[in-house]
Structure formats: structure tokens, C-alpha cells
Design a protein around this motif. Sequence first.
Motif, mmCIF file in Angstrom:
data_model
loop_
_atom_site.group_PDB
_atom_site.id
_atom_site.type_symbol
_atom_site.label_atom_id
_atom_site.label_comp_id
_atom_site.label_asym_id
_atom_site.label_seq_id
_atom_site.Cartn_x
_atom_site.Cartn_y
_atom_site.Cartn_z
ATOM 1 N N VAL A 156 -3.956 2.287 4.420
ATOM 2 C CA VAL A 156 -2.166 1.954 4.615
ATOM 3 C C VAL A 156 -1.783 0.627 4.783
ATOM 4 C CG1 VAL A 156 -0.022 2.369 6.403
ATOM 5 C CG2 VAL A 156 -1.610 4.114 5.031
ATOM 6 N N MET A 157 -0.662 -0.065 4.938
ATOM 7 C CA MET A 157 -0.306 -1.609 6.245
ATOM 8 C C MET A 157 0.322 -1.147 6.897
ATOM 9 S SD MET A 157 2.040 -3.477 3.103
ATOM 10 C CE MET A 157 3.417 -3.832 4.035
ATOM 11 N N TYR A 192 -3.976 10.405 -1.671
ATOM 12 C CA TYR A 192 -2.198 9.479 -1.695
ATOM 13 C C TYR A 192 -2.274 8.590 -1.465
ATOM 14 C CZ TYR A 192 2.921 9.528 -1.269
ATOM 15 O OH TYR A 192 3.927 9.203 -1.178
ATOM 16 N N ARG A 232 4.983 5.975 12.836
ATOM 17 C CA ARG A 232 2.651 6.947 13.602
ATOM 18 C C ARG A 232 2.177 5.374 13.541
ATOM 19 N NH1 ARG A 232 1.631 9.415 7.206
ATOM 20 N NH2 ARG A 232 2.724 7.749 6.657
ATOM 21 N N TYR A 251 -4.497 10.290 10.119
ATOM 22 C CA TYR A 251 -3.523 10.104 9.652
ATOM 23 C C TYR A 251 -3.497 9.514 8.342
ATOM 24 C CZ TYR A 251 -2.106 5.171 11.524
ATOM 25 O OH TYR A 251 -1.449 4.084 11.568
ATOM 26 N N VAL A 252 -4.332 9.401 7.670
ATOM 27 C CA VAL A 252 -4.258 8.489 6.271
ATOM 28 C C VAL A 252 -4.945 9.002 5.378
ATOM 29 C CG1 VAL A 252 -4.865 6.141 4.833
ATOM 30 C CG2 VAL A 252 -4.398 6.448 7.448
ATOM 31 N N LEU A 253 -3.776 9.720 4.398
ATOM 32 C CA LEU A 253 -5.372 10.668 3.819
ATOM 33 C C LEU A 253 -5.805 10.171 2.224
ATOM 34 C CD1 LEU A 253 -2.202 13.453 3.926
ATOM 35 C CD2 LEU A 253 -4.423 12.998 5.022
ATOM 36 N N HIS A 292 7.240 -1.123 12.897
ATOM 37 C CA HIS A 292 8.530 -0.316 11.825
ATOM 38 C C HIS A 292 8.506 1.201 11.367
ATOM 39 C CE1 HIS A 292 11.425 -3.852 11.879
ATOM 40 N NE2 HIS A 292 10.551 -4.790 11.760
ATOM 41 N N ASP A 293 7.332 1.401 11.884
ATOM 42 C CA ASP A 293 7.035 2.625 11.399
ATOM 43 C C ASP A 293 6.212 3.443 12.552
ATOM 44 O OD1 ASP A 293 5.648 4.768 8.887
ATOM 45 O OD2 ASP A 293 4.721 4.229 10.617
ATOM 46 N N TYR A 299 -0.700 1.491 -0.667
ATOM 47 C CA TYR A 299 0.383 1.417 -1.216
ATOM 48 C C TYR A 299 1.790 1.947 0.094
ATOM 49 C CZ TYR A 299 4.115 4.631 -3.144
ATOM 50 O OH TYR A 299 6.067 4.932 -3.599
ATOM 51 N N THR A 300 3.337 1.435 -0.727
ATOM 52 C CA THR A 300 3.782 0.802 1.026
ATOM 53 C C THR A 300 5.199 1.806 -0.314
ATOM 54 O OG1 THR A 300 4.770 -0.668 2.620
ATOM 55 C CG2 THR A 300 3.864 -1.255 0.824
ATOM 56 N N THR A 301 5.627 2.009 0.350
ATOM 57 C CA THR A 301 7.458 2.252 0.064
ATOM 58 C C THR A 301 8.477 0.934 0.521
ATOM 59 O OG1 THR A 301 7.880 4.041 2.199
ATOM 60 C CG2 THR A 301 7.187 4.853 -0.508
ATOM 61 N N SER A 331 7.760 8.757 -4.719
ATOM 62 C CA SER A 331 8.854 7.794 -4.069
ATOM 63 C C SER A 331 8.367 5.950 -5.089
ATOM 64 C CB SER A 331 8.213 7.672 -2.898
ATOM 65 O OG SER A 331 7.091 7.731 -2.728
ATOM 66 N N THR A 341 8.421 -5.008 4.851
ATOM 67 C CA THR A 341 8.088 -5.473 5.781
ATOM 68 C C THR A 341 6.620 -5.930 5.609
ATOM 69 O OG1 THR A 341 6.946 -2.603 5.609
ATOM 70 C CG2 THR A 341 9.533 -2.664 6.754
HETATM 71 C C1 ANZ Z 1 3.951 -0.243 4.924
HETATM 72 C C2 ANZ Z 1 5.075 0.882 5.713
HETATM 73 C C3 ANZ Z 1 6.041 0.265 6.381
HETATM 74 C C4 ANZ Z 1 5.426 2.416 5.225
HETATM 75 C C5 ANZ Z 1 7.100 1.140 7.048
HETATM 76 C C6 ANZ Z 1 6.552 3.265 5.704
HETATM 77 C C7 ANZ Z 1 7.388 2.351 6.472
HETATM 78 P P1 ANZ Z 1 5.977 8.080 1.473
HETATM 79 O O1 ANZ Z 1 7.251 7.706 0.758
HETATM 80 O O2 ANZ Z 1 5.960 10.061 1.288
HETATM 81 O O3 ANZ Z 1 5.495 7.371 -0.416
HETATM 82 N N1 ANZ Z 1 1.240 5.592 3.083
HETATM 83 C C8 ANZ Z 1 1.180 4.739 2.472
HETATM 84 N N2 ANZ Z 1 -0.323 5.681 2.195
HETATM 85 C C9 ANZ Z 1 -0.625 6.823 2.381
HETATM 86 C C10 ANZ Z 1 -2.054 8.076 2.753
HETATM 87 N N3 ANZ Z 1 -2.614 7.969 1.855
HETATM 88 N N4 ANZ Z 1 -1.610 8.625 3.575
HETATM 89 C C11 ANZ Z 1 -0.542 8.650 4.790
HETATM 90 N N5 ANZ Z 1 0.560 7.941 4.827
HETATM 91 C C12 ANZ Z 1 0.143 6.522 3.672
HETATM 92 O O4 ANZ Z 1 5.273 7.670 2.224
HETATM 93 C C13 ANZ Z 1 4.919 6.146 1.594
HETATM 94 C C14 ANZ Z 1 4.383 5.312 3.718
HETATM 95 O O5 ANZ Z 1 3.605 6.520 3.635
HETATM 96 C C15 ANZ Z 1 3.848 4.172 2.740
HETATM 97 O O6 ANZ Z 1 4.832 2.976 3.153
HETATM 98 C C16 ANZ Z 1 2.442 3.939 3.602
HETATM 99 O O7 ANZ Z 1 3.514 3.865 5.105
HETATM 100 C C17 ANZ Z 1 2.001 5.602 4.415
HETATM 101 F F1 ANZ Z 1 7.937 -0.034 8.472
HETATM 102 O O8 ANZ Z 1 3.338 1.462 4.255
HETATM 103 B B1 ANZ Z 1 4.482 2.503 4.782
#
Ligand code: ANZ
Length: 860
Positions: A364-365, A359, A373, A354-356, A370-371, A273-275, A234, A279
Motif C-alpha cells: 500500500v502507498m 489483495y 487507517r 493491516y495490509v493483506l 486522506h486515509d 494498488y491504489t484507488t 474497484s 493522493t
Molecule cells: C492510497 C490511498 C489513499 C488509498 C487514500 C485509499 C485512500 P478497495 O477500494 O477496497 O479496492 N489497499 C490496497 N491494497 C491493499 C491491501 N493488500 N491490503 C489493505 N489495503 C490495501 O481499496 C483499495 C485501497 O485499499 C487502496 O487505495 C489502498 O489504499 C488500500 F486516500 O491507496 B489506497
Amino acid sequence: MSSILQQDAYAPTLIEPRWQAEWAAAGLYAVDTAANDDRLPFYCLSMFPYPSGRLHMGHVRNYTLGDVVARIKRMQGFNVLQPMGWDSFGLPAENAAIQKGVAPEAWTFENIDYMRGQLQRLGFAYDWQREVMTCREDYYKWTQWLFLQLYKQGLAYKKEAPVNWCPVDQTVLANEQVIEGRCWRDGALVERKRLSQWFFKTTAYADVLLDNLDTLPGWPERVKTMQKRWIERSYGSRVKFIVRRLAQPAAEFGARDGAQGNQGAENDFIEVYTTRPDTLFGVTYLALAPEHALVDKLTTPEQRDAVLAYCEAAKNKPEMERVAEGKAKTGVFTGGYATHPLTGEAIPVWVADYVLAEYGTGAVMAVPAHDSRDFEFANTYGLAVREVISSDGKSAGINSEAYTAYGVLLNSGAFNGLDSESAKTEITKSLDDRGLGARKTQYRLRDWLVSRQRFWGAPIPIIYCPSCGTVPVPEAQLPVKLPAAVDVDFKAKGKSPLASVEHFVNTPCPSCGGPATRETDTMDTFVCSSWYFLRFVDPHNTERPFDPALIAKWLPVDQYVGGIEHAILHLMYARFFMMALADAGLTGSISNQEPFKNLLTQGMVLKDGAKMSKSKGNVVDPDEILKTYGADTARFFILSDSPPQADFDWKDSGVEGCFRFLQKVWRLVVDWQPVLDLTLPEPDLATLSGEQKAVYRATHQAISGISADIENAFQFNTVVSKLRELVNALSAMPKASDAEVCASRSFAVATLIKLLAPICPHMAEALWEKLGMFARTGSIHTQAWPSANPAALVPDALTIVVQFNGKLRAEFTASPDASKADLEASALALPKVQSLLAGQSLVKTIVVPGKLVNFVIKPA
Ligand code: ANZ
Ligand code: ZN
């Protein structure tokens, strides 16, 4: 009379052992991989078995498929390498030692001997000179050597990490060996433990492992999809939140590593780390994995007890349960805050399982708006929900669920009005300017944990010295031999059995000569099977694991055949090995560093629609089938009914039917023998008519259809039905007269034997011999695959009559499969028809395909 009949009857129990012995004595399947040969090399490989004790029907199917491919390719003019060996390290041998007190080695070799006999009785065309056993010193010496090469390249390393521990097997498992939180072997719930373990850096090849999948058209889509999902790349950003308030470090948490984060006290930050950097303005809290290094620093004294208890409870929760959708998300506030990198706002920091930890960055921010979980979590704990994306940039409100789609930004300062895609770029750029963020590619794939706390595996060739640290065993001292089983305490719980063997453990340091100790873990057996296909090319090399020039010549494997259950584990590890060894210059120049060009994954063998299992008592024993019907029937049957990729349903009536069919083939040839002369050249189509022509044509139709089915992903089930059709067509011929030798029938029989040879090698050879051909031309298995004569495939033209009001007026010729419209058009194109129609009014046209076109006219 009866004695003649008996002599001529199909008797597999006599034929099969005889030809197996003759082929072995003649070295029919031996290949010299180093020799110059005019033929192109073709490497046909079936996944080598674990020597569990006996073959099951799944093996029979797998190995029959591979063998038929190998035999066809040989007849098609290739120099075919088809080896076989034993994936012979592994747990069952050790469990037998524990339960029955037999040495793993003895148990293993006994099984190998029995199963080798079974493979031989099935008539597989293996080059047995090349047999390898991964548990033998002459093999594992090189497994150890390869470990050292990976170590030298920085691709083998040791680290403490939370690992998957199987309480039943008493060993750690790779991530790939944990299926839905359970051990892949025994289904036990996997526990989490922190241990210092050896890893192979598969992540160093994440991009190639992923991107190369698109260069493998010969692989099933399904397998490629599974690997893609496993590696999963990703694109996102890393963002830093400076830690605001540092609590006194709480000693209870102890030192943790693994999870990232700056440990220095001055400017501690939480990196996430965020995708979805678009947001960023919607962040209302941060969530750390319970294992995260900064948890203890951030936790305030008031929160300490709660946080400690929460982290303790999370430790043993299986990963599946932590992340499962629908499971309530839990967490606890640390009491600490971090600064939003763009707004400067204070953001509360929580711990949530739920944060691993492994990974991304283990943090997690959280953007509840918008997410999903985060939304759930925020609702549970009363945290703010801030809308920053909507479909049109105007507030739509966040009500019963998070808005997870892309859209246009709002409530995001200078970035308002940007669409998500450009906002990602712009926001990351702005973070980058402040040194608080950067683009980052992330993979789901993790490094391969290869340490096993088991005895029956290749010892990891590493020595620990109090003064020199970690010292690789010098290559000249390989192999690091396994001690005799009698010296080993197999029941030592939670540690390696090798640790109980003092004379194994204690050894002088190769570097300073002082007292040192050996690594007591052995390697995951998937390491052994990650390079066996390379050793087969050069199995007796004592200087090195294989000669790179031979690898360059024979690799990639042209056709690999095996079970879908290896779609991720074995196939990915083998690909990783190939890439790492290629980069170390050990494999010569092979084009894309992929080990397997074409992959065939066969389906399961069921019994009357159900999975064969001991508990259901519906297991079909290959030995019984061999005894009753012989190998050729078993081989013929297991290819029939379903294409190789689909599940195959074993029905006893089906085997019986195949046996009767082979008897029919035998009888046909015996009946026709007086009119056969297989030395005659193929007849000339132009000179044939009547029955001879029909026989000739049926023969070529079979060649053409069967060859096409083979080209088309080895559809052997339709090959089998076309063989049946040919035999039925030939048997329907009037009984041959003894008077004269028939060229068409001779050609038909020679072809039938050749087409049958890959599937029923014994019967084909016996008939070949019976008709005097073995003595003249040698084995049927060295004959050329027949090729279809296109002229014989075109049906004869028919004469079509043209009538006017039922009276014959003209004629023309057309192919028998011409349609009504074709025939009408052809008739109308005739000058005679055009002149007859001139000035008339056409009432209707009647077309009888293959016969006539009748124009009904009315004088004008
Ligand atoms: C902020 C955010 C806003 C996210 C949003 C998503 C949606 P993939 O796509 O699988 O790579 N994440 C990051 N590290 C994580 C961890 N160690 N354990 C659990 N969740 C974690 O997933 C990346 C997204 O999963 C990241 O983007 C983060 O949440 C979460 F509207 O950041 B996101
Ligand atoms: Zn030393």
C-alpha cells in the motif's frame, strides 16, 4: 349411519399412501427430456439436500414451495421437469466413520433411503428416475472429467498459498467458507497455513459474474447485492516505487511467493494498488503485507529481529482481526526506502499487518492525510501527514481525522488545482509515460480453493510423476475410485486420509509408465453441487456428463428454490461452472450462460418465534406431523401465514387449524355431492341469477386472485387465505337441495379442487376420483389451470335515483364502487337534471353511495 359418516370422513392416512403408489406406478411425474413435446419446457428445481439423516422443517418448506410451483406450471400447460437427488459427499459421513466406525458410504446410503421415503410421503412430484447421488461413481466420474476440462482451459491450477485451515475439520476452507474468521461449519477459529493447493480460477469470470447480475430480474435483490459485495470491483491504478536501498537478503524469511513484486535484484520495485492516485503526492510511507516477497530484501540488519518477530506474530492472526476497524494498527519499520515515482523523494517502507497479502499487490502507498487507517498508523508511529486534497484546493489542515472525500489538489506540483477525478487520470497518465504506473481494475473475489484434505469427496484426478511432473489422469481411466473405507486411516492428522492408502497413492505414470503418485486431496463438495442441475437433464448418459443439446433445451432452470444461506457460495460457484462449461462448448447455446433464471429464497422455519434447535428442544419432526395430520395438512400449513421469502413461525395450533380446514373442504364436497355433476360445462353468466350467480362469481374471484398471487412472486400465503375465503363463501350457501343438479355448484367444486391440487395433491385427487372425474379425465394433476372470466369479475350495475328536495326526478345506473364525486358528476350530466337546475339556486347536494343523489334547491 355412523358407518356412512366414517366412510365419508377425511382420512389422509388412507388417501395419501394410496395415491402416492398410484402416481408412481403410472409414472405421472416422469419426463422424457429428449422427446419432442408441444409444451414449453419448464425446469423447476429445489436445492438438493445433504443426506444428514432426516428431513427438517426447513426442507419441508423448501420442497413444498418448489413442488407447488412445479404442479401449477404443469397445470398451466408446461412440460415440467422436477428432479431430486443427493449432495452426498461431505464431512458428516466421514465424522460418523471416525466416531461410530461405520463406513461413510453405508452411512450415506442409509440416510438417503430414509430421507427419500420422507420426500415420497410428502407427495412431491419428482421424477425419481432422474435421482442423482454425487457420491456415486457414475456421478463423480463426471465431476472428475469436468475438473480435467477446467484444467485444460487453464481454469484449474495448483499453487502454494496461505490458506484457511480449520483445526477441527482438519482441512482447508475456501474464503467463502470462512465467516468472520471462523469455519462456516463448526465455528472454529481459522488458522493460516501455507500449502500447495488446487484452485479454480473464478477470477477469470469476475466481470461476467458481476455484470450478469443485472441481467437477472428474477433474482432477489438481496442475493444480488451479496454477490456484488463479494466480487466487488474497484477501479484504480498500480504504481511502482523503485527500491532504494537493498539490504542483504535474510535467509530466515525463506522463499516466499504469492505476493507480487519484481524479484530481480537490478531494479527491484514495490508495486502498490491504489484507488486514489490523486493522493500520490501525499504518500509518506509504504506498507507491505508481512508475507510480501520484498520484506526480507528491504529489511536492514538493525531491523531484522524486530521485523522477523512481527511477521511471525502476524502469521496466525485471522484476517478479520488484521483489518477490523477500531483495532489498533500495528507495524514495524524495515529500515529500507523506495523512491516516489514523481517527486523522487525517499519514502520509508514499513511492514504492517493491516495490509493483506492477497489483495491488490500486497503493498500500500500510505496517505495518512486522506486515509483513516494510514492516519491512525502515522499517528501511532510519528510518521508525516501531508495534506494534498481539500474541498477548494486551499489548505484546511488535517487535524483530528483524515479528509477522505474527493476534492481539489494542493501540494501536488503540476497537478495543483485539478479536481480528484481528473487528477486520477492525469497522474496515472504521467506515471504511465515513465513506465511506473497504469490503470488497473481490482476485484475482491479470489480464486476458489477446491482441495480438501478429506476422504469422502471426489478424488482430484491428477498424478505426480518424478519425470513428467503434473499429469492429468487420462479420461479413459476415470473415475479415479475412492478406496474402500476399511483401508483408510481417518484419523491421520493434518494430511489427507487418502495418503494413508498405498494402493491408491502408488500408480504408474500415464505418460511414461514409471512409478508415480496420485493427488490425495479430494474436491470441495461445492464442486459436486456446481453442476448437478445439468446432470438432471441427462442423468444416465455414460458417454459424457450431459448432452449439450439437452442443456440448450432445458437450461436455464426456470425456477430455482432454496435457502438464502447459499446466496454466495453455491450460487456463485454454479454460475462460474456454467460460464466455464459454456466457454468450453459443453452446454450448447444458452443465452447469457446463467444457470438459474428465477430464484426464490425461502425464509427460515421458526417455532413460536424462536429458531428450531435440538438444544432448545423445540424441533418439530416432519414424521410426527405426517403421522398425525398427513402431508396435505403439512403442505397447506407451511405455505400459510407468511410469504415464502419471510420467516415462517410454526405454531401447533396452526397445523391443527389447517387440518380442520381440510376436513371442512372434504365435508362440503360430500354434502354437495348429490347436486354435483362435474362433467357439465361451465355455466353462462348471462343465464345466472341469485345464489347461482353469487357462487359463480365467488369462484371466478378466487381464480383471478389466486392466479395473480402466484404471478406476484408466489405469494402462497395469500393463495391459502383466498382458498379459505372461497370455501367459507361456499359453505355459507344454503344447504343444497337434492332435487336438481346445480351447474354453478358443480363448476365451483371442480375449480376448488383444481386450485387446491398443487398444495394438497392427495386430497384433490381423492375428491376428483370421488366425483367420478378421475375415471373420465385422468389425474387432477393433468388438468388445465382454471382461467378467470373477466365478465364475472365486474360487479353488477346499480340503479341510482336522483331527487330534488327529496322527490324522485330521474334515474341512472352506476357501478357499485362509484365514489360520491362520481355519482354527483353523473347526475349533473343528465339533461333532465340540468334543465331542472336552470335558474334555481343549489343549496347543497346529498349523495348516498349505491342509492341516491339528492339536490336541495331554493327557488331563485
Ligand atoms: C492510497 C490511498 C489513499 C488509498 C487514500 C485509499 C485512500 P478497495 O477500494 O477496497 O479496492 N489497499 C490496497 N491494497 C491493499 C491491501 N493488500 N491490503 C489493505 N489495503 C490495501 O481499496 C483499495 C485501497 O485499499 C487502496 O487505495 C489502498 O489504499 C488500500 F486516500 O491507496 B489506497
Ligand atoms: Zn511420467
